[in-house]
Design a protein around this motif. Sequence first.
Motif, PDB file in Angstrom:
ATOM      1  N   GLY A 329      47.573  21.228 -13.554  1.00 60.80           N
ATOM      2  CA  GLY A 329      46.883  22.427 -13.236  1.00 60.80           C
ATOM      3  C   GLY A 329      47.335  23.672 -12.710  1.00 60.80           C
ATOM      4  O   GLY A 329      46.655  24.756 -12.686  1.00 60.80           O
ATOM      5  N   VAL A 330      48.617  23.648 -12.294  1.00 57.19           N
ATOM      6  CA  VAL A 330      49.276  24.953 -11.700  1.00 57.19           C
ATOM      7  C   VAL A 330      50.325  25.398 -12.568  1.00 57.19           C
ATOM      8  O   VAL A 330      51.390  25.931 -11.924  1.00 57.19           O
ATOM      9  N   GLU A 333      50.273  29.050 -12.079  1.00 58.50           N
ATOM     10  CA  GLU A 333      50.341  29.559 -10.565  1.00 58.50           C
ATOM     11  C   GLU A 333      51.665  29.272  -9.818  1.00 58.50           C
ATOM     12  O   GLU A 333      51.827  30.078  -9.039  1.00 58.50           O
ATOM     13  N   SER A 400      43.803  28.280  -9.810  1.00 60.65           N
ATOM     14  CA  SER A 400      43.536  27.376 -10.833  1.00 60.65           C
ATOM     15  C   SER A 400      42.358  26.907 -10.968  1.00 60.65           C
ATOM     16  O   SER A 400      41.973  26.949 -12.196  1.00 60.65           O
ATOM     17  N   SER A 404      40.466  27.630 -14.608  1.00 58.05           N
ATOM     18  CA  SER A 404      40.014  26.630 -15.325  1.00 58.05           C
ATOM     19  C   SER A 404      38.571  26.424 -15.625  1.00 58.05           C
ATOM     20  O   SER A 404      38.135  26.074 -16.618  1.00 58.05           O
ATOM     21  N   LEU A 688      43.754  19.044 -11.151  1.00 59.86           N
ATOM     22  CA  LEU A 688      44.426  19.952 -10.187  1.00 59.86           C
ATOM     23  C   LEU A 688      45.092  18.762  -9.327  1.00 59.86           C
ATOM     24  O   LEU A 688      44.329  17.966  -8.657  1.00 59.86           O
TER      25      LEU A 688
END
Length: 861
Positions: A329-330, A333, A400, A404, A688
Amino acid sequence: MPSPAVSLGLLEFYHSSASPEAPWNYPAWQELTGVRHGLFPKDDSLLPRGWSRQQADDIQSFFVSYSLQPATNRAKFFKTSQHPGRRKFASWVTSRWTAWGVHDIVVKALREADAHPSIVLLRENNLENPEAAWPSSTLFSNAAIEPVCLLLFGEDACVPNTDFITTAARNVVVIFIQRSWDTIRVQFRRVARQRKVIEEAAIDAFKALEESKPTKGSVTVAIKAAARWRDAAELLGAPTAIERAKGLQGQLQAIMEGLGIDVEKRVTSKLSHKVSIDGLNSLATDQNVSDIANTYRDYFERIDQDDQEIALDVSDDKQTLNDAGGDFGVDIEHRLSLVQLLLALGWKDGLPPIFNAYRHRRGENPWDKPQLFDHSEQDLQTGILFKFSLHWHQLAGVHSLVRSSFTSEPSSSVGILIADEVGLGKTAQAVAYIAFMNMVISLQQAKRKLPKVLTHAAYLGVNSTVPSLPHLIICSGTLLSQWVSELKAYLKPNSVDLFVYDGSAVPQDFWSPQGPFHQSKHELHNRVIIAAYAAITRDMNSIYNKTPKKIRKSKEARMPWDMPSLNSKGNIELTIYGQNFLVGVLDEAHNFRNEGRKQLSMIRLLQNVTVRLPMTATPLHTGTKDISAMLRLAGILHFFDPVSVAEEKEDASILRRAKRQDTDGQAVLEAQLQAVSRLQTQAAGRLLRRTVDSRDYKGDVLIPLPPLIEIVGILFLTDREKELMKKCHADAALLMEDTGSTSPRDIKSNASRRFDNFYTGYRVEVIFSKDPNEPYPSFETLDAWEAMKSTKLDALAHITRHYLSHDNVEDVAFENGALVIKPCVLADGEAISQRRRIIIFSNFSSQIRLIQNVRVIFTSV
């Protein structure tokens, strides 16, 4: 006729012609006993634990004297000899017998051979007949002799190059079995008698609840009495007693639910529930309900290692399911700096606009104690107040979640499973996300530019603007107050209205137009509801019918998300299911991983939520079926398709085949990774997950931890504590030894279960000694505390006060059973630094309030 002493059996085995010095030269026995170099090594450092050279010489001398006796006279010589080595050897064997676990091994073998005396009694319908004759070990234990020999002595117990057990090994094991058989008989009879007393006490405790107005103390007594009866019945193994105990537990669970407390593993009770509902309502203050809930969970829902589902094993090289991929999920980021993240989120000042700028070292908040947040220079210098900031990984997490949940095209569902490891701040990220959404709504209303992160993402689900709806946080009843405290610590006073929706809330009043929620002056998005699991279950039961048993048991395919029908009595608009929410945070989502009505209640409620944020700490270390369930809670459409159910079944089938064929763990690991890789693909963009070992954009670990320093201390208890504990210990020890439970547990889990169950009360008393039937007292002053103080809690309070007084104090120490604290001496001109924080862990949630009480009175001095 009394059985021969086990020390005599071991002595005879040692001098057997077939295997001299047995079994002390057998690797299996050495591993079991820890005596790895024989009984009489020449090196003193290799002697059995606790032996001196003098003791070894005395015992060896006696062994020589014994060996010189005629075979027909050895037993008499052992019993009558005044040789000091005889007493020392016999005493040593007796003292180590329990630690060696021989009795548990014998019991295990008897059970597996269907030769345990309780199984014999049960088979002949005499288990609860006090007049029944005790079975003879010579008639039933033969089938256990060979298994016990192999478990204790390994292949060395066999005649060389054969599978036949030697006569010498058989002879000593027969003595071991007879000793265990006699122990079981004595304890079985004692527990059988004691169980009747325990049963009557439990029934009397419930009668007291029925006949008079319930109090916190009387409900606490009933909880403990019911738990003790359950444990005694299970240990005895009597089916009818177990059923009666379960019936009372079911009645107790009905009382808990009447108080709005959610319970795990619901037990059906055929007993009538007669406790007054009005009486229960008189208990329904937040503090009473919390205390009762904590006591119930300590005795009925404490984590049992045997009950934990460990669906996925790992190989010996410590690989885990995270090896199937890194952080999730990153992917964008991890390239952004802290400043870039803040600019993208529109938080130029480092925090969301409605976040507090400061936090208090003692956990106080400006809602309840605004005077503590005057930002005095002294408070800032000493660290009493410190500037609040979000860590890089928390900002990355919020970025994130935003990225998303917002899309360039309309989407049918929005939800992300927040699965960061414990310690990374899932709560902070969830609250910060709510604050971000409120900021976006304010910018929309003012027709101002939205944050950079939303430049190419115009839709939240099917909405082109963020709707003004209230937020929902769902948690266990025991965490309600913690969530409220956290929200007040994060959010500015009165920036939102906080509503607690627990078991004591009346839905018809709460949700009516005249109720507290609709009477709020805040806009909808500035209202936050913190709801307990139990309140949601209650609302579910009020509007949905129970699924008929014939449907539940039918062979027709029924999907985990198929809802029961609505009933005609309930008004859905006056329940939580009649409301819509913007962000829905589900804390500890793993509590809803199992299919059933509890999971359905959450699936249905989350349908009313625009953005679903289930949170859990360990989704990648459990079964694929459980992971699928949590991703279903996140609203991922694939997991509402029958195909996903078929995939779960196929995963389970592949894993079973791999376990049967596996020799080195590799096949099982490959099966696990294959399933998880598929799930990761299906959850792409909706998961995440970071760990404490994850790295930030600079390559540094997310949370650098200081070195671990362990300080072990021994405290001497007061005479008052010793007396109370002695009684509690005697009650627990009475039921501690194995007495005939017929359940096929292995040795380790059986011992663990007995310890956890029967020593719960004992371990509680070690922390604070009092009458077990009385609730914990409340202390207003140190003088009141001194009269009843607990040695352990008193030491804990002094330790915490010491470490919080200054960051540079010396470590505490323990000498002669007492705590030693050296005073802190400041150098001239040295300022006091107080930035340290402390976490106190308690095994028993029922004592948390007492610990807080003691901490407060010490802090006020």
